[in-house]
Design a protein around this motif. Structure first.
Motif, mmCIF file in Angstrom:
data_model
loop_
_atom_site.group_PDB
_atom_site.id
_atom_site.type_symbol
_atom_site.label_atom_id
_atom_site.label_comp_id
_atom_site.label_asym_id
_atom_site.label_seq_id
_atom_site.Cartn_x
_atom_site.Cartn_y
_atom_site.Cartn_z
ATOM 1 N N THR A 126 0.858 -1.192 0.000
ATOM 2 C CA THR A 126 0.000 0.000 0.000
ATOM 3 C C THR A 126 0.888 1.233 0.000
ATOM 4 O OG1 THR A 126 -0.131 -0.049 2.429
ATOM 5 C CG2 THR A 126 -1.931 -1.088 1.213
ATOM 6 N N ALA A 127 0.408 2.273 -0.659
ATOM 7 C CA ALA A 127 1.148 3.532 -0.729
ATOM 8 C C ALA A 127 0.151 4.655 -0.968
ATOM 9 C CB ALA A 127 2.173 3.486 -1.862
ATOM 10 N N SER A 128 0.629 5.877 -0.787
ATOM 11 C CA SER A 128 -0.238 7.044 -0.997
ATOM 12 C C SER A 128 0.573 8.153 -1.664
ATOM 13 C CB SER A 128 -0.810 7.514 0.352
ATOM 14 O OG SER A 128 -1.773 8.538 0.138
ATOM 15 N N LYS A 129 -0.096 9.273 -1.877
ATOM 16 C CA LYS A 129 0.520 10.426 -2.553
ATOM 17 C C LYS A 129 0.302 11.661 -1.702
ATOM 18 C CE LYS A 129 0.031 12.943 -6.954
ATOM 19 N NZ LYS A 129 -0.646 12.895 -8.291
ATOM 20 N N LYS A 130 1.363 12.420 -1.486
ATOM 21 C CA LYS A 130 1.278 13.604 -0.638
ATOM 22 C C LYS A 130 0.378 14.649 -1.254
ATOM 23 C CE LYS A 130 4.290 16.824 1.839
ATOM 24 N NZ LYS A 130 5.705 17.245 2.069
#
Length: 243
Positions: free
Chosen positions: A239-243
């Motif tokens: 899992t990852a996200s974007k600032k």
């Protein structure tokens, strides 16, 4: 950098074209063989991806390398009102469209031919993006991930489900035997493309996993990167996200 393994070693086509050809060849048998090869555990892994995505209440989702649409269909359990399944193989998409029509989900899910390394969407378009068992087929991993980063909305979630290699005894040895001996022979027996399942095994064995893939995601720009090994490490959810 991921090591590139191609489906057809004697082909003059690039990896992208070979992958499209391979999945077109096996599209009719893919779902059934996938259940057999994974002993059905791929369904459980996909359901975990759905739970992670659904927890963020996305309005729209992009499922890259959607194949025959299994994950896209499962993602209708989320709050999303629009799900786009993108794949380079028209053969796989056509199988998926039939499944979607049968389930009367064509009002929510649309299936489009597209290149993961040149996504036909505007910047910051999607609340959630998923890739299940497809990221190792990217010809240029970093380019594909950069495109995903571009079209993901700030604060959105990116989830990868991919095969990985167990690191502990005896699972490491058992996985090696299964992937190098059993899996290619199952493919030879039941698939009309004798190279496809050999490629799927070889590409899994050289693809970066765990912290190696985490670092690639961070280098692209993703934040909050985590990995969750599944079933003794034969698969991993990232899992990852974007600032």
């Amino acid at each position: 950098m991921a090591n590139n393994v191609n489906p057809y070693k004697d082909s003059d086509l690039n990896k992208k074209a070979q992958v499209a050809q391979m999945f077109d060849n096996i599209s009719g048998e893919y779902d059934g063989l996938n259940r057999v090869i994974s002993f059905g555990t791929d369904i459980k892994w996909r359901n975990e991806v759905v739970d992670l995505v659904a927890a963020t209440n996305p309005q729209n989702i992009l499922d890259i390398a959607t194949g025959t649409g299994d994950l896209a269909i499962s993602l209708t359990a989320s709050a999303a009102t629009e799900i786009i399944g993108l794949d380079i193989s028209e053969g796989m998409l056509e199988v998926g469209r039939k499944k979607i029509l049968k389930k009367q989900l064509d009002g929510i899910i649309s299936m489009v031919v597209g290149d993961s390394e040149d996504l036909p969407f505007k910047n910051s378009s999607f609340d959630a993006i998923t890739v299940a068992f497809g990221i190792r087929n990217f010809e240029n991993l970093e380019k594909g991930l950069s495109e995903i980063f571009r079209v993901l909305k700030p604060g959105g979630i990116f989830v990868i489900l991919e095969t990985s290699v167990p690191t502990k005894f005896p699972f490491k040895q058992g996985y090696k035997f299964y992937s190098k001996i059993i899996l290619p022979n199952i493919g030879k027996l039941f698939s009309k493309d004798k190279f496809a399942y050999k490629y799927l095994s070889e590409s899994a064995s050289v693809f970066p996993f765990g912290e190696a893939l985490n670092n690639i995601l961070r280098n692209v720009g993703f934040i909050e990167v985590e990995n969750r090994p599944k079933t003794f490490g034969v698969a991993t959810i990232y899992t990852a996200s974007k600032k």
